[in-house]
Motif scaffolding. Sequence first.
Motif, mmCIF file in Angstrom:
data_model
loop_
_atom_site.group_PDB
_atom_site.id
_atom_site.type_symbol
_atom_site.label_atom_id
_atom_site.label_comp_id
_atom_site.label_asym_id
_atom_site.label_seq_id
_atom_site.Cartn_x
_atom_site.Cartn_y
_atom_site.Cartn_z
ATOM 1 N N CYS A 68 0.948 -0.769 -0.056
ATOM 2 C CA CYS A 68 -0.582 0.230 0.103
ATOM 3 C C CYS A 68 0.770 0.930 0.279
ATOM 4 C CB CYS A 68 -1.457 0.043 1.383
ATOM 5 S SG CYS A 68 -0.379 -0.042 2.841
ATOM 6 N N PHE A 69 2.346 1.310 0.318
ATOM 7 C CA PHE A 69 3.252 2.341 -0.227
ATOM 8 C C PHE A 69 3.663 2.875 -1.195
ATOM 9 C CE2 PHE A 69 3.509 1.202 4.500
ATOM 10 C CZ PHE A 69 3.521 2.325 5.002
ATOM 11 N N SER A 70 2.837 1.337 -2.354
ATOM 12 C CA SER A 70 3.548 2.159 -3.842
ATOM 13 C C SER A 70 2.185 2.622 -4.145
ATOM 14 C CB SER A 70 3.598 1.122 -4.586
ATOM 15 O OG SER A 70 2.134 0.432 -4.663
ATOM 16 N N LEU A 71 2.601 3.823 -5.368
ATOM 17 C CA LEU A 71 1.625 4.701 -5.862
ATOM 18 C C LEU A 71 1.040 4.246 -6.357
ATOM 19 C CD1 LEU A 71 1.262 7.804 -5.670
ATOM 20 C CD2 LEU A 71 2.892 7.854 -7.360
ATOM 21 N N ASP A 72 1.457 3.116 -7.308
ATOM 22 C CA ASP A 72 0.485 2.125 -8.470
ATOM 23 C C ASP A 72 -0.787 1.339 -7.226
ATOM 24 O OD1 ASP A 72 0.194 0.864 -11.402
ATOM 25 O OD2 ASP A 72 0.697 -0.928 -9.690
ATOM 26 N N PHE A 73 0.190 1.462 -6.235
ATOM 27 C CA PHE A 73 -0.850 0.244 -5.599
ATOM 28 C C PHE A 73 -2.743 1.268 -5.600
ATOM 29 C CE2 PHE A 73 -2.909 -1.343 -1.711
ATOM 30 C CZ PHE A 73 -3.086 -2.475 -2.265
ATOM 31 N N SER A 74 -2.706 1.645 -5.947
ATOM 32 C CA SER A 74 -4.310 3.061 -5.894
ATOM 33 C C SER A 74 -4.616 3.338 -7.343
ATOM 34 C CB SER A 74 -4.613 3.947 -4.220
ATOM 35 O OG SER A 74 -3.383 4.665 -4.949
ATOM 36 N N TYR A 75 -3.814 3.065 -7.993
ATOM 37 C CA TYR A 75 -4.119 3.927 -9.697
ATOM 38 C C TYR A 75 -5.928 3.492 -10.014
ATOM 39 C CZ TYR A 75 -3.208 4.672 -14.065
ATOM 40 O OH TYR A 75 -3.384 5.565 -15.361
ATOM 41 N N LEU A 76 -6.173 4.494 -10.346
ATOM 42 C CA LEU A 76 -7.622 4.164 -11.128
ATOM 43 C C LEU A 76 -7.538 5.038 -11.935
ATOM 44 C CD1 LEU A 76 -10.249 3.414 -9.693
ATOM 45 C CD2 LEU A 76 -10.501 5.725 -8.994
ATOM 46 N N HIS A 77 -7.664 5.309 -13.058
ATOM 47 C CA HIS A 77 -7.897 5.301 -14.713
ATOM 48 C C HIS A 77 -7.525 7.049 -14.382
ATOM 49 C CE1 HIS A 77 -11.925 6.078 -13.995
ATOM 50 N NE2 HIS A 77 -12.447 4.677 -13.514
ATOM 51 N N GLY A 78 -6.156 7.346 -14.495
ATOM 52 C CA GLY A 78 -6.065 8.232 -14.721
ATOM 53 C C GLY A 78 -5.151 9.156 -13.349
ATOM 54 N N GLY A 79 -5.117 8.251 -12.529
ATOM 55 C CA GLY A 79 -4.124 8.662 -11.461
ATOM 56 C C GLY A 79 -3.842 8.250 -10.267
ATOM 57 N N SER A 80 -3.557 7.952 -8.731
ATOM 58 C CA SER A 80 -3.493 6.954 -7.942
ATOM 59 C C SER A 80 -3.990 8.252 -6.540
ATOM 60 C CB SER A 80 -1.633 7.140 -7.832
ATOM 61 O OG SER A 80 -1.610 6.321 -8.240
ATOM 62 N N VAL A 81 -4.580 7.104 -6.363
ATOM 63 C CA VAL A 81 -6.081 7.389 -4.765
ATOM 64 C C VAL A 81 -5.068 8.601 -3.887
ATOM 65 C CG1 VAL A 81 -8.386 7.291 -3.549
ATOM 66 C CG2 VAL A 81 -8.035 6.139 -5.696
ATOM 67 N N ARG A 82 -3.827 7.653 -3.846
ATOM 68 C CA ARG A 82 -3.295 7.604 -2.304
ATOM 69 C C ARG A 82 -1.847 8.354 -3.052
ATOM 70 N NH1 ARG A 82 -4.304 2.537 -0.466
ATOM 71 N NH2 ARG A 82 -6.679 2.500 -0.101
ATOM 72 N N LYS A 83 -2.325 9.630 -3.530
ATOM 73 C CA LYS A 83 -0.813 10.602 -4.247
ATOM 74 C C LYS A 83 0.022 10.793 -2.874
ATOM 75 C CE LYS A 83 -3.066 12.553 -7.921
ATOM 76 N NZ LYS A 83 -3.769 11.658 -8.270
ATOM 77 N N GLU A 84 -0.389 11.443 -1.642
ATOM 78 C CA GLU A 84 0.860 11.964 -0.759
ATOM 79 C C GLU A 84 1.629 10.527 0.173
ATOM 80 O OE1 GLU A 84 1.034 14.942 -0.107
ATOM 81 O OE2 GLU A 84 -0.130 15.612 -1.488
ATOM 82 N N ILE A 85 2.350 10.633 0.623
ATOM 83 C CA ILE A 85 2.938 9.366 1.350
ATOM 84 C C ILE A 85 1.740 9.922 2.720
ATOM 85 C CG2 ILE A 85 4.596 8.951 3.063
ATOM 86 C CD1 ILE A 85 7.003 9.948 0.785
ATOM 87 N N ARG A 86 1.693 10.797 3.708
ATOM 88 C CA ARG A 86 0.760 11.045 4.569
ATOM 89 C C ARG A 86 -0.529 9.839 4.480
ATOM 90 N NH1 ARG A 86 -3.870 13.563 3.964
ATOM 91 N NH2 ARG A 86 -3.884 14.090 5.990
ATOM 92 N N SER A 87 -1.034 9.884 3.383
ATOM 93 C CA SER A 87 -2.435 8.871 2.920
ATOM 94 C C SER A 87 -1.795 7.234 3.083
ATOM 95 C CB SER A 87 -2.304 8.958 1.650
ATOM 96 O OG SER A 87 -2.887 10.842 1.240
ATOM 97 N N ARG A 88 -0.569 6.859 2.415
ATOM 98 C CA ARG A 88 -0.481 5.836 2.578
ATOM 99 C C ARG A 88 0.304 5.178 3.858
ATOM 100 N NH1 ARG A 88 3.778 6.328 -2.111
ATOM 101 N NH2 ARG A 88 3.449 8.261 -3.034
ATOM 102 N N TYR A 89 0.967 5.804 4.534
ATOM 103 C CA TYR A 89 1.568 5.690 5.964
ATOM 104 C C TYR A 89 -0.128 5.804 6.804
ATOM 105 C CZ TYR A 89 3.696 4.319 10.019
ATOM 106 O OH TYR A 89 4.041 4.269 11.379
ATOM 107 N N ARG A 90 -0.886 7.001 7.045
ATOM 108 C CA ARG A 90 -2.681 6.095 7.275
ATOM 109 C C ARG A 90 -2.793 5.431 6.459
ATOM 110 N NH1 ARG A 90 -6.695 10.832 5.889
ATOM 111 N NH2 ARG A 90 -6.189 9.735 3.720
ATOM 112 N N GLN A 91 -3.068 4.129 5.865
ATOM 113 C CA GLN A 91 -3.537 3.223 5.142
ATOM 114 C C GLN A 91 -2.743 2.570 5.601
ATOM 115 O OE1 GLN A 91 -5.980 2.265 3.368
ATOM 116 N NE2 GLN A 91 -5.179 0.402 3.831
#
Lengths: 154, 382, 275
Positions: B308-331
């Motif tokens: 869940c720390f990779s940017l690609d993990f939350s990719y949704l046609h057009g971009g990643s949902v969790r762009k910020e590291i804060r969002s990924r650590y929180r997740q």
Amino acid sequence: MPDPKVVLVRHPFFAGIDPSISETLAECAHEVSFPAGRFLAREGEPASGFLLLECGTVALELHRPGRMPIVLETLHEGELVGTSWVIPPYRWSCDVRALDPVRAIVVDARCLRGKSESDPKLGYELLKRFLPLFVQRLEAVRLQLLDVYGETPT
Amino acid sequence: MPEGHVPTAGEAIIDREGLQALLDALGARGFSVIGPRIRDEAIVYAPLRNVADLPEGWTDRQDGGRYRLERRGDRALFGYAVGPHSWKQFLFPPRQRLWQARRTEAGFDLLEEPPPSERWAFLGIRACELHALAIQDRVFLGGSHPDRSYAERRRDLFLVALQCGEPSGTCFCVSMETGPKASSGFDLALTELLGDGSHRFLVEVGSRAGEEILAAIPHRSAGEADRREAEAVLDSTASRMGRTLDTRGIRELLQDHPEHPRWEEVATRCLACANCTMVCPTCFCSTVEDHTALTGESAERTRLWDSCFSLDFSYLHGGSVRKEIRSRYRQWITHKLSTWFDQFGSSGCVGCGRCITWCPVGIDITEEVRAIRSSLLEPTHA
Amino acid sequence: MRSPDPFVPSLFRVDRVRRESADTVTLGLLPIQGEIPAFRSGQFFMLYAFGIGEIPVSVSGLWGQGPLLHTVRAVGPVSQALCRLRPGDTLGVRGPYGSPWPLPQAEGGDLLLIAGGLGLAPLRSALLPALAERERYGRIALLYGARSPADLLFGEERSDWSSRDDLQVEVTVDHASPAWRGSVGVVPARISHTRFAPERTHAFVCGPEVMMRYSAAALLGAGVPPARIFLSLERNMKCAFAVCGRCQFGSTFICRDGPVFAYDRISRLLSLREL
């Protein structure tokens, strides 16, 4: 012709309005009709009032040199057309064209502006009814601006 | 392999030769034994055949972002805590082909993967790791679509647990109530006893299969002194935890503060390298890759560990949902310590400390929770 | 006997292809062996294009009525490959997965279907059974927004729907030239023009997430209880049965607990950024 006052108090935009205020509004109102295709207003013209659509649809359009006009929004039976009368310089900000035969009540703003100044109760009532309209249309424009169904979401 | 039945036979004692006999007996029954070995200056889990393969006389020093092997003053075979490996790599391989597709005249056919050819015995699986295994069992097998490859690898497993004698500086199983004592979920459990100048192991039996193996190797019944010494080992381990984590109300603590400023603060240190998720024994996120042969005649689908720390993990046609590291650590931490309860009925953290040790910048899950908790206790000044 | 491997698709053949717009087609799929697995409106399948990959696609048709229907818009490598399929071609299909539209729960009251863009496809699978058992519902209305008149889907069927006197259909586009005779404006603004009794209405909403958030807000403003507003959400997913972890949305797995969620369950999550 039906009594503008009866049409006015039955129109959704003025639902539940105080009879004394509808009386005042009716003094400034008359009914109009337009055939399909006719412009009800042109961009830049003095905005001397607003229309309460009884039937028919109008399109708010912007013309562009060398290209097809763009339709910003369509307004339908039960909706209000015209907010430019509220703020200076009181000019229509787009073209208004009838898509179908249109029947509407026109409320003369020149008459209302003066009465609102001298009668705060009337002015406040108008403000309460127009303000939500402005907010709703602003929100709608924001959503439209996003182009949410577009090919390349950004 | 452990089942509900717990044999009534009392504990036994085996010595070093007995331990070798255990490895031999497992080998004779078709098990490939996996256990702790030294590789690349770390203790990892790898195939082994002999007691001599074990990291005799070694221990590990661990802290936030630090791991170092050191010599012990004795000949302990299990005198260290957990390393960068977890057992999940065997049941949920880091890279695994799911199936192949072959072009045919009519279209294409699909080829399923064969069942696993190996049966494994895990030697030295600790209480925290048994809990991690149980957690992954719920993830992969508890849903409406059990993961067949996990199920097939899991089914034939023989588990030789280790009653932990050496916690590391990042351990907090006591806080997570996952250790140090392994009380179920194993076939056999060993406690390494070094007292009285005799190197021996107290053996607990957790299943019929364990009972059968024990019967096949030289052993004697454990005495009261053996039992007391084994209890003392666990008591000592429990008293030497390197970390603590206050889990009271933790589910709400994290879910109720998604906009806490601490997420921003930790993001200034977090590199989003995903080490914590790779070493975590319960993290289960994955991705898939599709490959086609150059001829276009065949294709295959592969599952790989993802994070869940990779940017690609939350990719949704057009971009990643969790762009910020804060969002990924929180997740990650919110999932691990909070939403996991909603999803699988337990915490996703077993307190093994790997994520703290292997974080290159030493971010400490226990410290992050403490920071959020303590900030809420501080009086607000007008 | 080995248990089935949930990652291995079944092979289906393309029975028919209907072009809906410049970038969108509806595929009719039939299994090469066996039957189409039973599914419900609102659920989805994973569709595999040889060598390219697999994506989740909601059903746009009904079970037991001909081929399995999926409407696909060509936006990424897999959807582009699916849109290039022709009758007779093979693809991989696994499913169904996820939660259905709660049609039985909506019976006895009014039903509002609010679609944006490709969101009409999953809602078609809710509209058809509701129309087939029309007497079970009060008023039914379909509000459908698209980018432009050229992007409108299911043209022929929509004109059939519009001609029914037991169904209100409101179609609106974001952008149009004066040649367009219909409505221009956003879907949520059409809610106030729709006839329904808010306290006995169920609203099913499917479209881009922003459009759904605005629609939900307009529905709340109109008095529809939050527990009766249902949204169909979308996130990246690989497995579709809650083991790959990718589609987590708070505590939920969108593949397993969704894609259809009651608004009261997810409204807080929807307001969080980068969840």
